[in-house]
Design an enzyme around this catalytic site. Structure first.
Site, short mmCIF file in Angstrom:
data_model
loop_
_atom_site.label_atom_id
_atom_site.label_comp_id
_atom_site.label_asym_id
_atom_site.label_seq_id
_atom_site.Cartn_x
_atom_site.Cartn_y
_atom_site.Cartn_z
N PRO A 2 0.90 -1.41 0.22
CA PRO A 2 -0.34 0.01 -0.30
C PRO A 2 0.78 1.51 -0.33
O PRO A 2 1.40 1.46 1.30
CB PRO A 2 -0.94 0.02 1.17
CG PRO A 2 -0.52 -1.16 2.06
CD PRO A 2 0.98 -1.74 1.02
N GLU A 3 0.77 1.52 -1.16
CA GLU A 3 1.47 3.36 -1.45
C GLU A 3 -0.31 3.97 -1.61
O GLU A 3 -1.15 3.79 -1.54
CB GLU A 3 2.20 3.75 -2.37
CG GLU A 3 3.92 2.72 -1.35
CD GLU A 3 4.92 3.06 -2.38
OE1 GLU A 3 4.74 4.33 -3.28
OE2 GLU A 3 6.49 1.85 -3.03
N LYS A 58 -0.98 7.80 2.68
CA LYS A 58 -1.23 6.58 2.74
C LYS A 58 -1.98 6.32 3.27
O LYS A 58 -2.21 5.29 3.86
CB LYS A 58 0.39 5.72 2.82
CG LYS A 58 1.52 6.16 1.47
CD LYS A 58 2.58 5.53 2.67
CE LYS A 58 3.50 5.91 1.25
NZ LYS A 58 4.61 5.36 1.85
N ARG A 111 1.18 -9.17 7.56
CA ARG A 111 2.59 -8.24 8.92
C ARG A 111 2.76 -7.74 9.56
O ARG A 111 2.98 -7.30 10.68
CB ARG A 111 4.02 -8.19 7.49
CG ARG A 111 4.57 -9.55 6.93
CD ARG A 111 5.61 -9.21 5.34
NE ARG A 111 5.35 -9.97 4.79
CZ ARG A 111 6.03 -9.87 3.74
NH1 ARG A 111 7.25 -8.80 3.73
NH2 ARG A 111 6.04 -11.04 3.05
N ARG A 150 16.83 22.05 0.97
CA ARG A 150 17.37 21.54 1.50
C ARG A 150 18.80 20.54 0.82
O ARG A 150 19.28 20.46 0.29
CB ARG A 150 16.62 19.92 1.88
CG ARG A 150 15.34 20.34 2.62
CD ARG A 150 15.07 20.47 4.05
NE ARG A 150 15.68 19.57 4.79
CZ ARG A 150 14.78 18.53 5.38
NH1 ARG A 150 13.43 18.84 5.37
NH2 ARG A 150 14.72 17.46 5.93
N ARG A 260 17.90 2.27 1.49
CA ARG A 260 16.03 1.50 0.56
C ARG A 260 17.19 1.33 -0.66
O ARG A 260 17.31 1.86 -1.08
CB ARG A 260 14.88 2.08 0.87
CG ARG A 260 14.63 3.48 2.37
CD ARG A 260 13.98 2.15 3.18
NE ARG A 260 12.85 1.83 2.76
CZ ARG A 260 11.51 2.10 2.23
NH1 ARG A 260 11.49 2.96 2.88
NH2 ARG A 260 10.57 1.47 2.46
#
Length: 272
Positions: A2-3, A58, A111, A150, A260
């Site tokens: 799920p995004e 989300k 999970r 940033r 990631r």
DNA sequence: GTCGATGTTAGCAC
DNA sequence: TGTGCTAACATCGA
């Protein structure tokens, strides 16, 4: 998985099956996914009617006629389903909402990283969780305002739900590929046209994914997602999509950025 | 048996 | 305060 696009697809499903329905009972099969006391949740839900649905990043929201909001977050493996009789309950159903009509709505999560909670309102939840604007709503100018000063890598910033909400790991890779930006570009080196390309890519990737109800195998061949290892859509057991969609003899790189897994085309997305 | 995983958060060190 | 790294969460499936 799920995004944002999956959660939007879940929201549409929940709207279809739950809108104007009354919640007759709450069935908790595994309290681990509850971020609120089971009794508190039951008291807030039973007898209540769903008056609407909403989504931010989300997170999916069910609006109740009490004014309270049920918040669903699906973690890494959450899903929704509907069934009528217990034998038909989907595998890994953790919580079931029994509707007045007899239909049962399942919160499925193998999970158990997903969470169910209550909030006073969507905006109260947004500020409590420090969530930025939804990735589908944010403008190029706002993206630039939030990222332009940033000095860190672009990819971890795009994953930060406080900057913009809804982008997850594979979406960010796809967005950066479509915008031809390297994930380790320092955000403050991006030009205004870069931010416009980034914004256009966010829109393209999210709208395409929602259009296909997040079924990634149906995505256009121009998408990088087919290079990810878990796409077996060509021939099961092999990976025939490991080349760049634009440079069909160039292999897609797999690296780690911010811890990631990250997929890039070395030609489309040259390091700066 | 081993490894990696789509998300989030806490803890820690600089 | 900003930053970045790691581990932890719980479990499955390759």
């Amino acid at each position: 998985m799920p995004e944002l696009p999956e959660v939007e697809t879940y929201r549409r499903f929940l709207e279809e099956v739950m809108l104007h329905q009354t919640i007759a009972a709450l069935e908790v099969k595994d309290a681990h996914v509850l971020a609120v006391e089971e009794d508190t949740l039951r008291q807030a839900l039973v007898g209540r009617t769903v008056t609407g649905t909403s989504r931010l990043g989300k997170n999916c929201f069910l609006l109740l006629d009490s004014g309270q909001v049920l918040v669903l977050h699906f973690g890494m493996t959450g899903d929704v389903g509907a069934y009528r009789d217990e034998p038909d309950a989907p595998r890994f159903t953790r919580v079931a909402f029994h509707l007045g009509s007899g239909l049962r709505v399942a919160f499925i999560d193998p999970r158990k990283f997903g969470r169910i909670r209550l909030a006073d309102s969507v905006s109260q939840y947004q500020s409590a969780k420090k969530l930025g604007p939804d990735a589908l709503d944010i403008s190029a100018a706002e993206l630039q305002a939030r990222l332009g000063k940033r000095k860190t890598f672009l990819k971890p910033l795009l994953l930060d739900q406080g900057i913009t909400a809804g982008l997850g790991n594979w979406i960010v890779d796809e967005v950066l590929f479509q915008a031809r930006l390297h994930p380790e570009r320092a955000a403050h080196t991006l030009t205004t046209p870069d931010f416009e390309a980034l914004h256009a890519a966010v829109q393209l990737v999210l709208s395409t994914a929602i259009q296909h109800e997040a079924t990634y195998r149906a995505f256009p061949a121009s998408f990088l997602i087919h290079a990810r290892e878990w796409d077996d859509s060509a021939t099961p057991g092999t990976n025939q999509h490991q080349y760049c969609p634009r440079h069909t003899t160039t292999k897609i790189d797999k690296t780690y950025v911010g811890g990631r897994a990250t997929y890039t085309c070395p030609i489309c997305q040259p390091p700066s």
